[in-house]
Design a protein around this motif. Structure first.
Motif, mmCIF file in Angstrom:
data_model
loop_
_atom_site.group_PDB
_atom_site.id
_atom_site.type_symbol
_atom_site.label_atom_id
_atom_site.label_comp_id
_atom_site.label_asym_id
_atom_site.label_seq_id
_atom_site.Cartn_x
_atom_site.Cartn_y
_atom_site.Cartn_z
ATOM 1 N N HIS A 35 44.964 16.315 69.209
ATOM 2 C CA HIS A 35 44.432 16.433 67.849
ATOM 3 C C HIS A 35 44.299 17.882 67.392
ATOM 4 N N LEU A 36 44.995 18.786 68.069
ATOM 5 C CA LEU A 36 44.857 20.196 67.726
ATOM 6 C C LEU A 36 45.215 20.464 66.257
ATOM 7 N N LEU A 37 46.244 19.838 65.774
ATOM 8 C CA LEU A 37 46.671 20.046 64.383
ATOM 9 C C LEU A 37 45.624 19.548 63.396
ATOM 10 N N THR A 38 45.071 18.351 63.626
ATOM 11 C CA THR A 38 44.067 17.811 62.694
ATOM 12 C C THR A 38 42.741 18.555 62.791
ATOM 13 N N THR A 51 32.743 22.365 56.413
ATOM 14 C CA THR A 51 34.072 21.866 56.795
ATOM 15 C C THR A 51 34.214 21.779 58.300
ATOM 16 N N VAL A 52 33.757 22.817 58.993
ATOM 17 C CA VAL A 52 33.836 22.834 60.451
ATOM 18 C C VAL A 52 33.000 21.720 61.060
ATOM 19 N N VAL A 69 32.426 16.450 63.647
ATOM 20 C CA VAL A 69 31.814 15.112 63.702
ATOM 21 C C VAL A 69 32.906 14.035 63.710
ATOM 22 N N LEU A 70 33.913 14.198 62.839
ATOM 23 C CA LEU A 70 34.996 13.218 62.771
ATOM 24 C C LEU A 70 35.725 13.112 64.101
ATOM 25 N N HIS A 71 36.040 14.248 64.685
ATOM 26 C CA HIS A 71 36.805 14.209 65.934
ATOM 27 C C HIS A 71 35.944 13.788 67.117
#
Length: 332
Positions: free
Chosen positions: A9-12, A45-46, A51-53
């Motif tokens: 998930h590095l890109l997302t 944003t960070v 939280v999402l990841h």
């Protein structure tokens, strides 16, 4: 597991952070000088990205744990996981793959077991002619060449059966389809087995149309017909009886029948004589049956697109027929 998740998930992870940073830079260049607001947007944003990841990581935790833990059994791949639709589809695919794997393993196991059983039976069967030849050698009198020849024929037929059984696994590689003149082939087979007929005082009656040709593999069909003739002789205990080899032409089909006047097959065994290693009541009487002859014949007929038919009546005789399916003229 964490490293694997981050790499996947590095890109997302980086993309929204880069977008937030570029947005703040654009606002700064456009004259918007509130550093605290831009810093607030960047931090939010960070945090939201983290939280999402983190949520995605929790959802995939069991999945990552499974793929990073060495499996102890094939059934480990069937472990149920509450995953994303993509992972659910992947699990379904793996289950289908596992079924194919099980089928292939079962097929290989059955083939290995069949070969082992056949070889064990064949070795046991070969003890008889070898023992007879040894007794002849040990006798002081002159060796009977005819008796030795008979035992050698038994060995030869048994070896041929072993080779054909082994070739079943590579059937397609050993296949050669051609037009075969049925009458010439049958007469050659009968001539090769003439001593077998003479020894058992049986008469071969060949009634085949000289013009009949069939599309098949010559070598395999020769083996099948030889097997039928050998069985017919083996179970014909009445001297001076006949073995009929006839052909019949019908629309779209040419049939070759080997019929004897022997002891016949019990009705309870008819449907089972083409099973591997099934010797039946008659096989127990002679003690020489491996139960593989008709099995191989049936397998070969199915793979060549022919049909094998067996009819029998006890104390009357048995007829075994190969139906060669022929395309009629005008068919595509």
């Amino acid at each position: 597991m964490t490293k694997l998740f981050v790499r996947e998930h590095l890109l997302t992870i980086l993309f929204p952070i880069v977008i937030a940073g570029m947005s703040c830079l654009l606002f700064w260049l456009d004259g918007y000088g509130s550093v605290n607001t831009m810093l607030y947007v960047f931090i939010v944003t960070v945090v939201l990205t983290a939280v999402l990841h983190f949520y995605l990581y929790l959802r995939k935790y069991k999945y990552y744990r499974r793929i990073t833990t060495p499996p102890k059994a094939m059934e480990d791949m069937l472990e149920k996981l509450y995953a994303s639709p993509e992972q659910s589809a992947e699990q379904h695919y793996m289950k289908q793959l596992y079924k194919l794997y099980q089928q292939e393993v079962q097929s290989l196991y059955s083939a290995q077991k069949r070969h082992l059983q056949f070889m064990n039976g064949w070795v046991h069967q070969m003890k008889t002619p070898i023992a007879v030849i040894e007794l002849m050698i040990q006798e002081q009198d002159r060796i009977d060449s005819q008796s030795v020849s008979e035992e050698m024929e038994r060995l030869k037929r048994a070896l041929e059966a072993v080779l054909m059984n082994a070739r079943l696994d590579t059937f397609e590689e050993d296949l050669r389809i051609e037009r075969v003149h049925l009458s010439d082939m049958v007469k050659a087979i009968v001539n090769e087995n003439k001593r077998l007929f003479i020894r058992n005082q049986l008469y071969p009656r060949v009634e085949i149309d000289e013009t009949v040709e069939v599309t098949t593999d010559r070598k395999w069909v020769q083996f099948i017909i030889t097997q039928f003739i050998t069985n017919a002789v083996k179970y014909s205990f009445t001297p001076q009886s006949s073995i009929w080899i006839t052909s019949e032409r019908t629309p779209g089909r040419i049939s070759l029948t080997v019929k004897d006047e022997g002891i016949g097959i019990p009705s309870s065994d008819i449907k089972r004589v083409t099973r591997a290693f099934f010797t039946g009541e008659n096989g127990r009487k002679t003690g020489e049956s491996t139960g593989m002859g008709l099995y191989i014949a049936n397998e070969v007929c199915e793979r060549l697109g022919h049909k094998l038919e067996i009819e029998s009546e006890q104390q009357v005789g048995t007829s075994v027929t190969i139906h060669f399916i022929e395309e009629q003229e005008g068919e595509s």
